[in-house]
Design a protein around this motif. Structure first.
Motif, PDB file in Angstrom:
ATOM      1  N   ARG A 165       0.783  -1.313  -0.133  1.00 20.46           N
ATOM      2  CA  ARG A 165       0.051  -0.044   0.168  1.00 20.46           C
ATOM      3  C   ARG A 165       0.833   1.143  -0.095  1.00 20.46           C
ATOM      4  N   ALA A 202      -8.397   4.767 -18.752  1.00 20.43           N
ATOM      5  CA  ALA A 202      -9.780   5.142 -18.649  1.00 20.43           C
ATOM      6  C   ALA A 202     -10.296   5.015 -17.115  1.00 20.43           C
ATOM      7  N   LEU A 203      -9.926   3.804 -16.571  1.00 21.66           N
ATOM      8  CA  LEU A 203     -10.382   3.505 -15.098  1.00 21.66           C
ATOM      9  C   LEU A 203      -9.738   4.799 -14.336  1.00 21.66           C
ATOM     10  N   ALA A 217     -11.542   7.867 -13.989  1.00 24.76           N
ATOM     11  CA  ALA A 217     -12.882   7.827 -13.712  1.00 24.76           C
ATOM     12  C   ALA A 217     -13.159   7.535 -12.263  1.00 24.76           C
ATOM     13  N   ILE A 218     -11.571   7.537 -11.300  1.00 22.37           N
ATOM     14  CA  ILE A 218     -11.862   7.572  -9.833  1.00 22.37           C
ATOM     15  C   ILE A 218     -11.220   8.801  -9.480  1.00 22.37           C
ATOM     16  N   ASP A 234     -10.866   9.749  -5.776  1.00 24.14           N
ATOM     17  CA  ASP A 234      -9.822   9.251  -4.694  1.00 24.14           C
ATOM     18  C   ASP A 234      -8.765   8.802  -5.009  1.00 24.14           C
ATOM     19  N   PRO A 235      -7.390   9.362  -4.626  1.00 21.25           N
ATOM     20  CA  PRO A 235      -6.171   8.669  -5.031  1.00 21.25           C
ATOM     21  C   PRO A 235      -5.769   7.331  -4.547  1.00 21.25           C
ATOM     22  N   ASP A 236      -6.340   6.969  -3.167  1.00 21.30           N
ATOM     23  CA  ASP A 236      -6.327   5.869  -2.738  1.00 21.30           C
ATOM     24  C   ASP A 236      -7.054   4.722  -3.483  1.00 21.30           C
ATOM     25  N   THR A 237      -8.276   4.776  -3.828  1.00 23.06           N
ATOM     26  CA  THR A 237      -9.126   4.028  -4.342  1.00 23.06           C
ATOM     27  C   THR A 237      -8.388   3.811  -5.670  1.00 23.06           C
ATOM     28  N   ASN A 258      -5.395   1.751  -5.858  1.00 19.94           N
ATOM     29  CA  ASN A 258      -5.786   0.286  -5.417  1.00 19.94           C
ATOM     30  C   ASN A 258      -6.275  -0.626  -6.575  1.00 19.94           C
ATOM     31  N   LEU A 259      -7.446   0.192  -7.097  1.00 23.69           N
ATOM     32  CA  LEU A 259      -8.282  -0.511  -8.091  1.00 23.69           C
ATOM     33  C   LEU A 259      -7.452  -0.500  -9.545  1.00 23.69           C
ATOM     34  N   MET A 269       3.337  19.828  -3.985  1.00 23.76           N
ATOM     35  CA  MET A 269       1.885  20.123  -3.734  1.00 23.76           C
ATOM     36  C   MET A 269       1.496  20.067  -2.172  1.00 23.76           C
ATOM     37  N   LEU A 270       2.473  19.167  -1.232  1.00 16.41           N
ATOM     38  CA  LEU A 270       2.234  19.023   0.005  1.00 16.41           C
ATOM     39  C   LEU A 270       2.751  20.173   0.689  1.00 16.41           C
ATOM     40  N   LYS A 284       0.358  23.289   0.781  1.00 11.58           N
ATOM     41  CA  LYS A 284      -0.777  23.279   1.358  1.00 11.58           C
ATOM     42  C   LYS A 284      -0.507  24.038   2.717  1.00 11.58           C
TER      43      LYS A 284
END
Lengths: 226, 227, 205
Positions: free
Chosen positions: A68, A128-129, A132-133, A135-138, A141-142, A222-223, A226
């Motif tokens: 992860r 494409a996937l 379409a998502i 959230d960076p974690d999701t 993962n996917l 980016m960090l 912020k």
């Protein structure tokens, strides 16, 4: 910096050698001008790099699911981005090569042409996937999961299918690879070919490392902002 | 009060049963799938039925109908679960493998219902009769098992993304391609008077594909489901 | 005796920080309210606690009698009620409860189900479809589905949303009944619900 110079000199040497020596195809066997077959020196390494990128992204996808760690997601993504680039170039040079060998730019029964095309479909699905998502974690993962499923499907297509599907049999058998699948090349041809292979691989890893560094710095910036 | 001794199998069947009961009451997926198949079948019959196409082409068309019809409805299994918020309670209730195999069985039954409707119509409209019925039915069943196995995990992936319908087809096609090639080969053999021996190579591929894809998908399912 | 421990848990969405270094330690019989404005990460924290989201840093430990449990072994002890969790609209209340019990490995009798419906004030409504219920009644059935597991750790996200005064009273009774023996975590902005917990953890400060 050192690598940049080495790759520049090496690539230049390969290009010069590829065009100064005799064509790898004997004029007698050629459908068109024998000079066209010089594309072989560039097409095969490009296709090799595209497959290398694919394997690399699968390895990093597995590592991502194990740890992860987002670092591996960046690596898999970068490998895939470069993979698309090289796959497109390989497809274009491949169809030119095919036109000269069988008289057609595209042939659905040629397993290598079809595999590069499917590789592009797979990359298309991957990106494409990702888009379409939100959230960076999701997303990480996917896309790692789909990478692994794609890789297994690709193994079936590339290694198992040609053994079953009798129509999948043609490949350039006249000059470079003979009917038993062995490479028959003269010493000069072989030297240029393998230098080109090494140089394209080096080029890939050089761009790859640069892209990873850029991605890392962008994330850091980016960090900080912020 | 209760006992904690319900087996893995009956929990899995409970998930399938729940989906069947919901499907009977809402007809959410089956309507879309059957209508899609009928429309495609009609278009194909009208356009090539008069041209007396070869058996090879017919077997490819048969699987084109099944592939696209399944694309129109199989993703619903997870999309609905995710949209209505029932996915959450399911996650907190049982292992991922129960959900995976329960949904896969449901999708398989959905496709089986579809095939029972489509096969007779296809035979009547396009005037092609399998010469070897065992081989034909075997090919259809093995094909549907692989189809439901590979698409179940893709449906779960897609349910977490936007533009779900299009994405489902885009992701499924490269994964299902080896299956489609093998199953079209076998169907052709069953149409043209061949026997099991003639189809042994694609049959081996089909069995290997089904086993490997279902094992892999069930192994990866937890990564998709539990986030 | 159950224990839930959060060690230095932090969560980032990409570059955006949600929270950092959360440390919590709860044992059976202790309850906690998590307070904070909208967007402060209450739901995110709950998702991490129930094991459906991976924290960016730190870890969540759940143990029974000092034995550490992984997700699959602590899931049976865990129930959640929240706005993003729902039951099946095309099933009746009774079918919903039966299905949820079955996949949880439980076999409740008809009386057990009647009893639990009565507890949440849905007696006699067992054969109505979940989708036909008002939002308040749906919320009550979610409680029934959570309690049928007889959980040892209960997590509530906005526990009284959509409920009328009578429903609120029932929820307060239920939570108070479980308080002595269970771990209870409530994410809420309602001041009156703070009284349901022994301590309050404020997010987003």
């Amino acid at each position: 910096m050192l690598w940049k110079i080495i790759i520049f000199l090496g690539m230049s040497a390969v290009i010069v050698a590829a065009f100064l020596t005799a064509s790898p195809m004997r004029a007698a066997n050629s459908l068109g001008p024998a000079d066209v077959y010089r594309i072989f020196y560039f097409h095969v390494p490009q296709a090799w790099v595209a497959s290398l990128a694919f394997v690399l992204s699968m390895i990093y996808s597995i590592r991502f699911l194990r740890t992860r760690n987002m670092k591996y997601d960046t690596k898999a993504l970068t490998a895939n981005k470069l993979g698309v680039m090289f796959a497109i170039v390989a497809m274009v040079t491949g169809s030119i090569f095919a036109k000269m060998t069988w008289g057609e730019f595209w042939n659905w029964s040629e397993v290598r042409e079809v595999s590069v095309f499917i590789l592009l479909l797979i990359y298309g699905g991957y990106f494409a996937l990702r888009s379409a998502i939100a959230d960076p974690d999701t997303r990480a993962n996917l896309s790692a999961v789909i990478s692994i499923i794609f890789a297994v499907a690709a193994l079936f297509l590339i290694f198992v299918l040609p053994r079953i599907y009798s129509a999948f049999s043609q490949h350039p058998s006249d000059s470079i690879i003979d009917k038993s699948g062995q490479i028959t090349m003269g010493l000069t041809v072989r030297m240029i070919f393998f230098s080109s292979l090494i140089m394209f691989t080096a080029l890939f890893f050089w761009i790859y490392n640069l892209s990873i560094r850029v991605a890392r710095l962008t994330a850091k910036k980016m960090l900080e902002s912020k | 009060m209760p006992t904690r001794s319900i087996s893995w199998v009956s929990k899995t069947l409970a998930v399938t049963r729940k989906d069947i009961v919901s499907e009977f009451r809402t007809r959410y997926a089956i309507n879309a799938i059957v209508m899609f198949a009928l429309v495609t079948l009609t278009v194909i019959s009208f356009s090539v039925g008069l041209l007396s196409p070869s058996k090879e082409i017919l077997s490819a068309l048969f699987w084109v109908i099944l592939f696209f019809a399944s694309m129109s409805g199989l993703a619903q299994a997870f999309i609905k679960e995710e949209e209505t918020g029932t996915a959450m309670i399911l996650r907190l209730s049982c292992e991922g493998s129960i959900v995976f195999f329960g949904k896969m069985l449901f999708n398989f039954l959905l496709l089986l219902t579809l095939s029972i409707l489509v096969v007779p119509l296809f035979i009547v409209f396009l005037k092609v009769v399998p010469t070897d019925w065992t081989l034909f039915i075997g090919a259809v069943l093995m094909g549907l098992i692989g189809l439901s196995g590979a698409t179940t995990i893709i449906a779960a992936i897609v349910s977490k993304a936007s533009v779900q319908g299009a994405l489902f087809t885009v992701l499924s096609f490269p994964v299902l391609l080896p299956l489609l090639v093998a199953v079209i080969e076998i169907t052709t053999v069953s149409f043209t008077g061949g026997t099991f021996a003639d189809a042994s190579a694609p049959l081996q591929l089909l069995v290997a594909y089904d086993v490997i894809m279902i094992t892999l998908s069930s192994m990866l399912f937890d990564f998709v489901w539990r986030i | 005796m159950f224990e839930l421990e959060l060690k230095n848990v932090s969560k980032y969405f990409g570059a955006r920080k949600v929270f950092e270094n959360i440390n919590l330690d709860l044992k059976s019989g202790q309850s906690l309210a998590i307070a904070g404005p909208n967007g402060s990460g209450k739901t995110t924290l709950l998702r991490i606690i129930i094991g459906l989201m991976v924290p960016t840093g730190g870890e969540v430990l759940f143990s029974k009698e000092k034995q550490k449990l992984d997700f699959d072994s602590y899931r049976p002890f865990l129930s959640l009620v929240g706005p993003y969790l729902s039951l099946y609209g095309s099933l009746t209340a009774r079918e919903n409860l039966k299905f949820i019990s079955k996949v949880n490995g439980l076999m409740p009798s008809e009386e057990d189900i009647e009893k639990i419906l009565e507890q949440v004030g849905l007696e006699g409504r067992g054969n109505d479809y979940f989708s036909d219920f008002s939002s308040g009644m749906q919320q009550r059935l979610k409680y029934a589905a959570a309690l049928i597991k007889n959980p040892s750790i209960l997590i509530f996200d906005e526990p009284t949303s959509n409920l009328d005064d009578e429903g609120k009273k029932r929820v307060f009774d239920i939570i108070n009944r479980y308080r002595p023996d269970s771990i209870i975590i409530i994410a809420t902005n309602e001041k009156e619900e703070y009284s349901l917990a022994d301590s309050i953890y404020k997010l987003g400060e």
